[in-house]
Design a protein around this motif. Structure first.
Motif, PDB file in Angstrom:
ATOM      1  N   LEU A 180      -4.995   9.697   6.964  1.00  0.00           N
ATOM      2  CA  LEU A 180      -4.685   8.271   7.064  1.00  0.00           C
ATOM      3  C   LEU A 180      -5.924   7.468   7.453  1.00  0.00           C
ATOM      4  O   LEU A 180      -6.152   6.373   6.933  1.00  0.00           O
ATOM      5  N   ASP A 233       0.871  -1.175   0.000  1.00  0.00           N
ATOM      6  CA  ASP A 233       0.000   0.000   0.000  1.00  0.00           C
ATOM      7  C   ASP A 233       0.909   1.226   0.000  1.00  0.00           C
ATOM      8  O   ASP A 233       1.251   1.770   1.041  1.00  0.00           O
ATOM      9  N   THR A 261      -0.601   4.678   1.739  1.00  0.00           N
ATOM     10  CA  THR A 261      -0.556   4.743   3.199  1.00  0.00           C
ATOM     11  C   THR A 261       0.881   4.801   3.692  1.00  0.00           C
ATOM     12  O   THR A 261       1.210   5.558   4.611  1.00  0.00           O
ATOM     13  N   ARG A 290      -7.972   7.000   4.430  1.00  0.00           N
ATOM     14  CA  ARG A 290      -7.359   5.988   3.560  1.00  0.00           C
ATOM     15  C   ARG A 290      -7.594   4.580   4.103  1.00  0.00           C
ATOM     16  O   ARG A 290      -7.887   3.643   3.343  1.00  0.00           O
ATOM     17  N   LEU A 291      -7.483   4.398   5.404  1.00  0.00           N
ATOM     18  CA  LEU A 291      -7.692   3.078   6.007  1.00  0.00           C
ATOM     19  C   LEU A 291      -9.122   2.596   5.787  1.00  0.00           C
ATOM     20  O   LEU A 291      -9.361   1.416   5.510  1.00  0.00           O
TER      21      LEU A 291
END
Length: 316
Positions: free
Chosen positions: A188, A156, A159, A191-192
């Motif tokens: 973040l 990834d 990230t 994004r997660l």
């Protein structure tokens, strides 16, 4: 229908029982930074905690062959060292992977596993409270589960690059560093939710910048003295928006994130102050909220390519 008596508690639904158990379990879990210090046998190179919860830590540690106990927050790691193979055991499950730049490791809150890493490690870790993940899901109108998947050396690059940037950007200026860390944590978390919950999220699109009066208040706060509260929470509260929507609308209006806007403004202030030969560089650094003249000089050079002394000499 009669209510249950005090000696006969009402039955909980299965979902309520599971959720209550989860919170009870997390209440006794370890602080992530403390648990990592115990396991790794060292202190972080840098640790920056946020009053609203969560932290970012940069670690250099030796080979690891130990169990990491369950922790209160989700732990997301980006690797920055030499390529090496590693192994992670959770119960009967064994996962192996290759540590390299561009991969991430995710340890969901409450998870425990044994790690076998044969060589020294350079890693940046985000400690993310589940409440922050839930808040971002609510603020972005994201219709997706907020239970993170376990990841072991999972590719990834997005990230990884975001998290590793935390080790390089901190400038020794409380206001700038705090604002950068808060924006990074929210980004973040977004994004997660998109990449590590097992299902693609569904968003309600939002467009448009800040109303002129709201933008004016935000800019006035950012232009306040170095001790003013320019946290995302304060800026968003003034605007009547969530942190996520404030950042999006502010960038739509100005072309810059709040952190980059403040960074540019502080640079302009620094240049104006350096034009006055009566102002020492140490005084300029202190006036702009930098922890030291060295921190100010490093930040100034990063943005201009030269030190304050060289800039003053060239423009004197």
């Amino acid at each position: 229908m009669s209510l249950p008596s005090a000696s006969e508690p009402a039955e909980s639904s299965p979902a309520e029982t599971i959720d209550a158990h989860r919170h009870e379990m997390l209440d006794v879990n370890r602080n992530p930074a403390n648990e990592m210090s115990r396991v790794l046998g060292t202190e972080p190179v840098h640790l920056a905690a946020d009053p609203s919860g969560g932290a970012i830590a940069h670690w250099h540690h030796d080979a690891l062959h130990d169990v990491v106990e369950p922790m209160t927050d989700h732990v997301i790691m980006a690797y920055n060292g030499a390529i090496q193979r590693m192994e992670r055991r959770s119960g009967r499950s064994i996962e192996s992977g290759t540590f390299r730049r561009g991969v991430v490791i995710i340890i969901p809150a409450g998870s425990s596993s044994r790690w076998d890493i044969p060589k020294p490690v350079d890693v940046v870790q985000l400690y993310l409270p589940h409440a922050t993940l839930t808040r971002i899901a609510d603020e972005t109108d994201t219709f997706t589960p907020t239970d993170l998947l376990e990841r072991t050396a999972h590719p990834d690059h997005i990230t990884s690059r975001l998290l590793l940037s935390a080790a390089d950007v901190l400038e020794g200026n409380t206001a700038l560093d705090t604002l950068f860390r808060q924006q990074l944590t929210d980004l973040l978390a977004t994004r997660l939710l998109a990449a590590h919950t097992g299902r693609a999220p569904s968003y309600r699109p939002a467009v448009g910048g800040l109303a002129p009066s709201v933008l004016r208040r935000a800019v006035e706060r950012l232009r306040s003295d170095a001790d003013a509260d320019v946290s995302l929470a304060a800026l968003a509260a003034d605007s009547g928006l969530s942190r996520f929507h404030f950042c999006r609308a502010f960038k739509e209006s100005t072309g810059l994130s709040p952190h980059n806007w403040l960074r540019q403004y502080r640079l302009e202030q620094a240049i104006n102050m350096l034009r006055d030969p009566q102002q020492s560089i140490a005084l300029v650094a202190a006036s702009l909220g930098y922890a030291s003249q060295t921190a100010f000089a490093a930040a100034f050079r990063k943005l201009t390519g030269e030190t304050p002394t060289d800039w003053r000499r060239r423009h004197g």
